[in-house]
Every structure is written in structure tokens, then in C-alpha cells.
Design a protein around this motif. Structure first.
Motif, PDB file in Angstrom:
ATOM      1  N   GLY A 235       0.805  -1.212   0.000  1.00  0.00           N
ATOM      2  CA  GLY A 235       0.000   0.000   0.000  1.00  0.00           C
ATOM      3  C   GLY A 235       0.836   1.258   0.000  1.00  0.00           C
ATOM      4  O   GLY A 235       1.957   1.298  -0.515  1.00  0.00           O
ATOM      5  N   SER A 236       0.314   2.304   0.622  1.00  0.00           N
ATOM      6  CA  SER A 236       0.965   3.617   0.583  1.00  0.00           C
ATOM      7  C   SER A 236       2.326   3.612   1.264  1.00  0.00           C
ATOM      8  O   SER A 236       3.234   4.346   0.846  1.00  0.00           O
ATOM      9  N   ASP A 237       2.493   2.784   2.301  1.00  0.00           N
ATOM     10  CA  ASP A 237       3.790   2.738   2.975  1.00  0.00           C
ATOM     11  C   ASP A 237       4.893   2.285   2.011  1.00  0.00           C
ATOM     12  O   ASP A 237       6.008   2.813   2.033  1.00  0.00           O
ATOM     13  N   PHE A 238       4.570   1.302   1.165  1.00  0.00           N
ATOM     14  CA  PHE A 238       5.560   0.820   0.202  1.00  0.00           C
ATOM     15  C   PHE A 238       5.855   1.862  -0.859  1.00  0.00           C
ATOM     16  O   PHE A 238       7.008   2.140  -1.174  1.00  0.00           O
ATOM     17  N   TRP A 239       4.805   2.456  -1.426  1.00  0.00           N
ATOM     18  CA  TRP A 239       5.011   3.393  -2.531  1.00  0.00           C
ATOM     19  C   TRP A 239       5.732   4.654  -2.081  1.00  0.00           C
ATOM     20  O   TRP A 239       6.440   5.293  -2.859  1.00  0.00           O
ATOM     21  N   THR A 240       5.568   5.018  -0.790  1.00  0.00           N
ATOM     22  CA  THR A 240       6.300   6.170  -0.262  1.00  0.00           C
ATOM     23  C   THR A 240       7.799   5.907  -0.262  1.00  0.00           C
ATOM     24  O   THR A 240       8.611   6.791  -0.563  1.00  0.00           O
TER      25      THR A 240
END
Length: 503
Positions: A235-240
Motif C-alpha cells: 500500500g501507501s507505505d511501500f510506494w512512499t
């Protein structure tokens, strides 16, 4: 064969000076900077593949993948990030390699076509100082390996020696010894380096495989390693984390994407250098990434935490023979990469700035001195600083230079250069007092957009949390792409009216 009074174009497309001594008396040339003569252009596909094996199979490459695991990625996320980064950087690397093979010129002479005969010192020295930083990092790592090997032989009297500047004095001694070994290698010249790469590269591959197998045995095979979940998820944690990590992976070889002409100038032809590099870079970097990811993930199972430094990991083994052999391979790996990737280029770059004062060898010595002054032990103390500060920042700077070179060589000049004028104060590339302001402006503007918003998480780096220039902060996560595109577009827009006027 097409021959003019100044340059000869051979049937395979390679160009050389009609009179090889024509630039001998130029204040902007010396023996190392002059175009390579055709009989000396003898590097084969294997030479380029071996060169990349030697440069890619090194401890900082290992640390790249290990650092991503430490930051929370699982094996698949880290592997995909590194593989994609190397496929992307291969494009500008091959585009800039073409000029080296066609004209037999090193990177700083190639840059004269667009920055000016004098102005080329701007991108060349920018590239050189980054290489000095890398030289220092690699030398510190090689010194660590010597320190550990000596510790196995001499015991605690060596490893527990009194500290100087936060490290045992024996560590500083090991650092100095490794520095001297590399200076001795560069003193042998480019041909000695080629021979060293040919036999060192395969040995290094075997060493990394042996380390991975040892950890696999301790961890109980692939199953426990590959089943480890990502701490970041998808999710967003990875893409950040993914975007700046990808820029860091690209930036790792952003230096070579500029100065690969330093090596391709010796190529037998375009086919040899292109195939050799395609075989050498993506495959070997993906291989070392996979080995590093599996090994580092295995240390989580075996030791309870990720050990991202292979020198530290090797110290955990109980058999002193295994430790010694492993670290000797680490020393070979580091020398193989460091001299090729981080001494050859600045040697040409510094010689370009002072061609009458510096030769390839003396400029290499200067590189070694600056590499110590930069204090490399600070740069690799933390994976966040190593990937997000060191790699991302200089990657954005050098990407704007790559954009200018690609725009000028492929889109404006269509690969047609006037070889003798690269060494003259009255030719096509003199521009205004030796400087082409358009290339300089494009580089500065591209760099500003790329790294002007540089930021660090609180307590994790030297930049403010809101960015150096806050409104540019969102661009910093994409620093390499931003720098490349901005430098490319800006140089085209500034130069097009001039070229149209000439037409």
C-alpha cells in the motif's frame, strides 16, 4: 572509408584523426585525452561484460539491496526495485557510450562538444568529486575487510586497539593499506586494469554465492526466507519508500551513465560495447541484488535482525579460514569496482582541467587524496543516509548533465562531431571564451528542480524536513528523472534557435 583533411571515418563508423599528432601541441590535450588510435581500440564483448561484473559485484551493490530489506521491503519488492532501476539507467548509459566508441574520446572531451572546450570542466569536475566520494566509501569498506582479516591473525590486540577518531587505530591503518593497494593498481594504467578485471570478476561472483549458501544452510533453506512478509505491504507505505529508493538505484550508476566513454573509447565497435554492457549491467546487478536480498533476509532468521554489511556478517562465522577467504574476496571485489568506476573517470576529469600538469596517474593520486578528505565513514553509517541523501542528491545533479549530453549528441548534432575542434580554441566548440552558457544554464536549472527540494526525515539526515526549497520538495523523490528531463528539455529549447539560425 571517408577521409577529410582532419578526420577519417572508417566503414564500421568509427572516426579517428587523419593526423594523430594534430592535437599534440594543443593546450587542451595530452596523451590520455587525445582520441584513441584505431589499433588501440581492442576491447571485446567479454571485456565489457567482465568490466561490469567487476564493477557490479561489489559490497556497495550488496548494500543497496540489503539496505532496502533493512528499510522494510521483502525480497520481491527489493529485487524489482533494483532490477527496474538498472534497466532504466542502461538507456542513458548506452546513449552516452556511443560517442566514446565512435570517436575514441573520454567523457570530458565528449562534454566539450556541448559545454565548450573550457566549460566541459564544469560537468567533468562535478562528476569527479562524486567519484572521489565513492572512492572513499569503497576504500573504507576494503579497509574494514583487511582489519577483520588481521584480527583473525593477531587476535584482540588488533581488534580492541585504542580508538582514534571513533575507530581503532588499526582500522585506520587497514584503511591506509587498502588505499595504497589501489593506488598501485591505477599506476599500472588502463591496460593493467583491464587484465585485473578479467580474472577478478569471476572470483568475486563465487565469493558472494558462497556467503549466500552458508546463510541458507543456517536458515533452513529458501522457504523461511521467501515467506517473510513485507513490513511495508503493497500500500501507501511501500510506494512512499519505492519512489526515492528507485531514484537511488538509478543514481547508483548515474556516474557511469556519464563517463562510460572513458571505457568505450577502447571498443572494437559499437556492437561489442552494447552487447557487453547489456550482458554485464542488468544481469549482474540483478544477480547481486538477489544474492544480497536472500542473504540479508536469512540473517533476520539466523541472528534475529538484518545484517546489511557483508563484512560484519562474515565476521559471524566461526571458522577463521572461511572468514579469511571470504574477506579476501571482498577486498578483490572492492578493488575491482573502485579503481574502474571511481578512479578512471576523475583521473580523466582532473587531467582535462589541467592537461599540462596532470596525467592519468597523477590525477588518480589526487582522486585518492580527495576521497579520504570527504570522510566516507560518515556516508555509509546509516542506510537512510546512504540511499536517500548520498545517492538521491548526487543522482539528481548528474542526471541534468546526462540530459544535456543526450539532447546535444543525438537530437542536435545527430552524432556528428568535428573531432579536431574538440581540442582547439578557435573551432566549433569554443562558443564564447570556451563556454557554452546554454548547457551550463540547462544543467543548473535541471539540478535546481531535481535537488532543490532535498529533505530528510527529522534526525535522519542533513536536510530540513520541509526541504531546502519547500515548494520543490515533492520533486526530490523523483530527483533523477526530474534532472534528466529538465536538463534535456532546457538545453533543446535554448539551443534550437541557434541551430535554426545556422541553418
Amino acid at each position: 572509408m571517408a577521409t577529410t583533411t582532419e578526420q577519417t571515418t572508417h566503414p564500421d563508423g568509427r572516426v579517428e584523426l587523419t593526423d594523430p599528432d594534430a592535437v599534440a601541441n594543443s593546450p587542451y590535450g595530452n596523451a590520455e585525452l587525445a582520441p584513441t588510435r584505431l589499433p588501440e581500440r581492442n576491447w571485446t564483448t567479454y571485456n565489457y561484460a567482465a568490466l561490469w561484473m567487476g564493477m557490479a559485484h561489489n559490497i556497495p551493490s550488496y548494500l543497496l539491496a540489503a539496505g532496502l530489506v533493512t528499510l522494510g521491503m521483502n525480497w520481491l519488492q527489493a529485487f524489482l526495485t533494483i532490477t527496474l532501476g538498472n534497466l532504466i539507467v542502461l538507456v542513458p548509459l548506452l546513449l552516452n557510450s556511443h560517442a566514446g566508441t565512435k570517436y575514441g574520446i573520454p567523457f570530458p572531451v565528449f562534454a566539450r562538444a556541448f559545454y565548450g572546450v573550457r566549460g566541459a570542466n564544469f560537468p567533468a569536475l562535478l562528476r569527479a568529486f562524486v567519484a572521489c566520494g565513492w572512492f572513499g566509501i569503497q576504500t573504507w569498506i576494503g579497509g574494514q575487510a583487511i582489519y577483520v582479516i588481521a584480527g583473525e591473525l593477531f587476535g584482540k590486540g588488533w581488534t580492541d586497539a585504542s580508538a582514534v577518531g571513533g575507530h581503532p587505530w588499526t582500522m585506520w591503518l587497514s584503511f591506509g593499506l587498502f588505499w595504497l593497494l589501489q593506488m598501485a593498481l591505477i599506476w599500472r594504467g588502463i591496460e593493467g586494469l583491464r587484465r585485473f578485471e578479467n580474472w577478478a570478476a569471476p572470483l568475486v561472483t563465487v565469493a558472494f554465492l558462497a556467503l549466500m549458501i552458508a546463510i541458507l544452510v543456517k536458515a533452513g533453506g529458501f522457504g523461511p526466507i521467501l515467506s517473510q512478509p513485507s513490513k511495508l505491504g503493497w500500500g501507501s507505505d511501500f510506494w512512499t519508500i519505492f519512489a526515492p529508493s528507485l531514484m537511488g538505484m538509478i543514481a547508483f550508476w548515474a556516474t557511469l551513465s556519464l563517463n562510460m566513454p572513458d571505457f568505450t573509447r577502447f571498443g572494437k565497435g559499437q556492437r561489442q560495447q552494447v552487447i557487453g554492457q547489456i550482458i554485464g549491467l542488468p544481469t549482474t546487478m540483478s544477480f547481486i541484488a538477489l544474492v544480497s536480498i536472500i542473504t540479508t533476509s536469512g540473517t533476520v532468521i539466523v541472528y534475529g535482525s538484518a545484517i546489511w554489511d557483508p563484512v560484519e556478517l562474515t565476521r559471524r562465522f566461526e571458522n577463521p579460514v572461511v572468514v579469511t577467504i571470504g574477506l579476501i574476496m571482498a577486498i578483490l571485489a572492492t578493488m575491482s569496482c573502485n579503481v574502474a568506476a571511481n578512479v578512471v573517470s576523475p583521473s580523466y576529469d582532473f587531467a582535462n582541467a589541467l592537461p599540462r600538469w596532470l596525467t592519468f596517474r597523477t590525477a588518480g593520486l589526487l582522486t585518492g587524496v580527495i576521497g579520504v578528505v570527504i570522510q566516507p565513514w560518515r556516508l555509509i553509517s546509516d542506510p537512510s543516509i546512504y540511499i536517500f541523501v548520498w545517492l538521491s542528491f548526487y543522482g539528481g545533479l548528474l542526471a541534468s548533465v546526462a540530459g544535456v549530453l543526450i539532447a546535444g549528441y543525438w537530437f542536435l548534432d545527430r552524432t556528428a562531431l568535428v573531432l579536431p575542434d574538440l581540442y582547439k580554441s578557435s573551432g566549433r566548440y569554443w562558443y564564447s571564451a570556451g563556454w557554452n552558457w546554454r548547457a551550463v544554464v540547462a544543467t543548473i536549472f535541471g539540478s535546481l528542480l531535481a535537488v532543490g527540494g532535498a529533505y530528510s526525515n527529522p534526525g535522519a539526515g542533513p536536510f530540513p524536513a520541509d526541504g531546502l526549497i519547500p515548494f520543490l520538495k515533492p520533486l526530490y523523490d523523483y530527483s533523477w528523472i526530474v534532472g534528466l528531463v529538465a536538463g534535456f528539455v532546457t538545453y533543446l529549447l535554448l539551443s534550437k534557435p541557434v541551430r535554426l539560425g545556422r541553418g
